[in-house]
Design an enzyme around this catalytic site. Structure first.
Site, PDB file in Angstrom:
ATOM      1  N   GLY A   9       0.815  -1.211   0.000  1.00  0.00           N
ATOM      2  CA  GLY A   9       0.000   0.000   0.000  1.00  0.00           C
ATOM      3  C   GLY A   9       0.848   1.261   0.000  1.00  0.00           C
ATOM      4  N   GLY A  12       2.651   1.353   3.677  1.00  0.00           N
ATOM      5  CA  GLY A  12       3.520   0.196   3.908  1.00  0.00           C
ATOM      6  C   GLY A  12       4.703   0.151   2.959  1.00  0.00           C
ATOM      7  N   TYR A  25     -15.063   3.987   9.386  1.00  0.00           N
ATOM      8  CA  TYR A  25     -13.601   3.846   9.309  1.00  0.00           C
ATOM      9  C   TYR A  25     -12.944   4.475  10.533  1.00  0.00           C
ATOM     10  CZ  TYR A  25      -8.812   4.627   7.599  1.00  0.00           C
ATOM     11  OH  TYR A  25      -7.451   4.649   7.471  1.00  0.00           O
ATOM     12  N   ASN A  41      -3.538  13.739   5.499  1.00  0.00           N
ATOM     13  CA  ASN A  41      -3.781  13.194   4.150  1.00  0.00           C
ATOM     14  C   ASN A  41      -2.461  12.865   3.472  1.00  0.00           C
ATOM     15  OD1 ASN A  41      -6.769  13.766   3.925  1.00  0.00           O
ATOM     16  ND2 ASN A  41      -5.989  15.806   4.369  1.00  0.00           N
ATOM     17  N   LEU A  42      -2.391  11.642   2.932  1.00  0.00           N
ATOM     18  CA  LEU A  42      -1.144  11.160   2.341  1.00  0.00           C
ATOM     19  C   LEU A  42      -1.241  11.026   0.834  1.00  0.00           C
ATOM     20  CD1 LEU A  42      -0.621   8.301   4.918  1.00  0.00           C
ATOM     21  CD2 LEU A  42       0.683  10.430   4.827  1.00  0.00           C
ATOM     22  N   TRP A  52     -15.016  18.005  -7.382  1.00  0.00           N
ATOM     23  CA  TRP A  52     -16.122  17.901  -6.419  1.00  0.00           C
ATOM     24  C   TRP A  52     -16.141  19.049  -5.415  1.00  0.00           C
ATOM     25  CZ3 TRP A  52     -18.206  12.833  -4.033  1.00  0.00           C
ATOM     26  CH2 TRP A  52     -18.652  11.991  -5.055  1.00  0.00           C
TER      27      TRP A  52
END
Length: 313
Positions: A14, A17, A137, A166-167, A203
């Protein structure tokens, strides 16, 4: 951590990771263990128990999770709460029962209340209602934090919890249906440029402000904390400054080299108005982010071109 200590990176493919794995390899750690979700389903307690009994890792970076943006969280709330609760419960408990020296649990800044004061301090956890779109979540992640803290209290373990902002970066999710805002915008602008589209739709109103941390900076912070921090308190990781979605869209548009217009679809949700984290705690410990947004976006777009655009064209 000794350079030859056995280290398990859960979720090594991911965004987070893979960055932790790169960092450990770059720092000369040689005894690294990792499995794909096909080889080891972390939702299956028996598989997790067998893995820990066989491998006996000394250190664990728990970066495996089911993640997604507003759309995915809205459409699959049961999946988000169930899968994350199962993954972290199995791994944290197996780590305790197999004598892991230290575990680092990766949370998220979405654990903080929707209308918490800005910037978000660690002590704001559980002081108000969560953002409804990602509540399942967030609740799973809060349970993981509390599980680590409870094991520390009852069993004397050394489990620490890290809350990144936020990554973005290599191995990000660029699927327009399930991704977060930054990779979605990279893809949208790239495809609009390729197709000579007259405009790109973004958006919301463009006014919400977000902070973005490059994944290699987070990995650097995680390895730093594993080596330098012990305590029951959670630790925020971020850059300490934010940007509006409108400004972000403009930056990405320029980096991609798209010449058309940006249109905002105000019928779509904005999410939390602002999400900036207070990073004074990790800064005081001696760590600061080093990759600027400009540099990070250039790198992220290049990775997209090399790994994603090739496949989608």
């Amino acid at each position: 951590m000794n350079k030859d200590a056995k280290i398990y990176v859960a979720g090594h493919r991911g965004l987070v990771g893979s960055a932790i794995l790169r960092k450990l390899q770059a720092d000369g750690y040689t005894n690294l263990v990792y499995k794909t979700s096909q080889e080891l389903d972390l939702r299956d307690r028996n598989q997790v128990d067998r893995f820990f009994e066989e491998e006996k890792p000394e250190y664990v970076f728990l970066a495996a999770a089911k993640v997604g943006g507003i759309v995915a969280n809205n459409e699959y709330p049961a999946d988000f709460i169930r899968d994350n609760l199962m993954i972290q419960t199995n791994v944290i408990d197996a780590a305790y029962r197999n004598g892991v020296k230290k575990l680092l649990f990766l949370g998220s800044t979405c654990i903080y209340p929707k209308f918490a004061p800005q910037p978000l301090k660690e002590e704001y956890l559980l002081t108000g209602e969560l953002e409804p779109t990602n509540e399942p979540y967030a609740i799973a992640k809060i349970a993981g934090i509390k599980m680590c803290q409870s094991y520390n209290r009852q069993y004397g373990t050394k489990y620490i919890s890290v809350m990144p902002t936020n990554l973005y970066g290599p191995n990000d999710n660029f699927d327009l249906h399930t991704s977060h805002v930054l990779p979605a915008l990279i893809r949208k602008f790239h495809e609009a440029k390729e197709n000579n589209a007259p405009y790109v739709e973004v958006w919301g109103t463009g006014t919400p402000r977000r902070e973005f941390l490059y994944s290699d900076d987070l990995a650097d912070a995680c390895v730093f904390l594993m080596n330098n921090y012990e305590g029951n308190e959670i630790v925020n990781v971020g850059v300490g400054e934010d940007i509006s979605i409108k400004e972000l869209a403009e930056k990405i548009k320029n980096i991609v080299g798209y010449k058309g217009e940006i249109k905002f679809d105000t019928t779509k949700p904005d999410g939390t108005p602002r999400k900036l984290v207070d990073v004074s705690k990790i800064n005081a410990l001696g760590w600061k982010a080093s990759i600027s947004l400009e540099e990070g976006l250039q790198k992220a777009y290049q990775w997209f071109l090399d790994n994603v655009a090739v496949k989608t064209n």
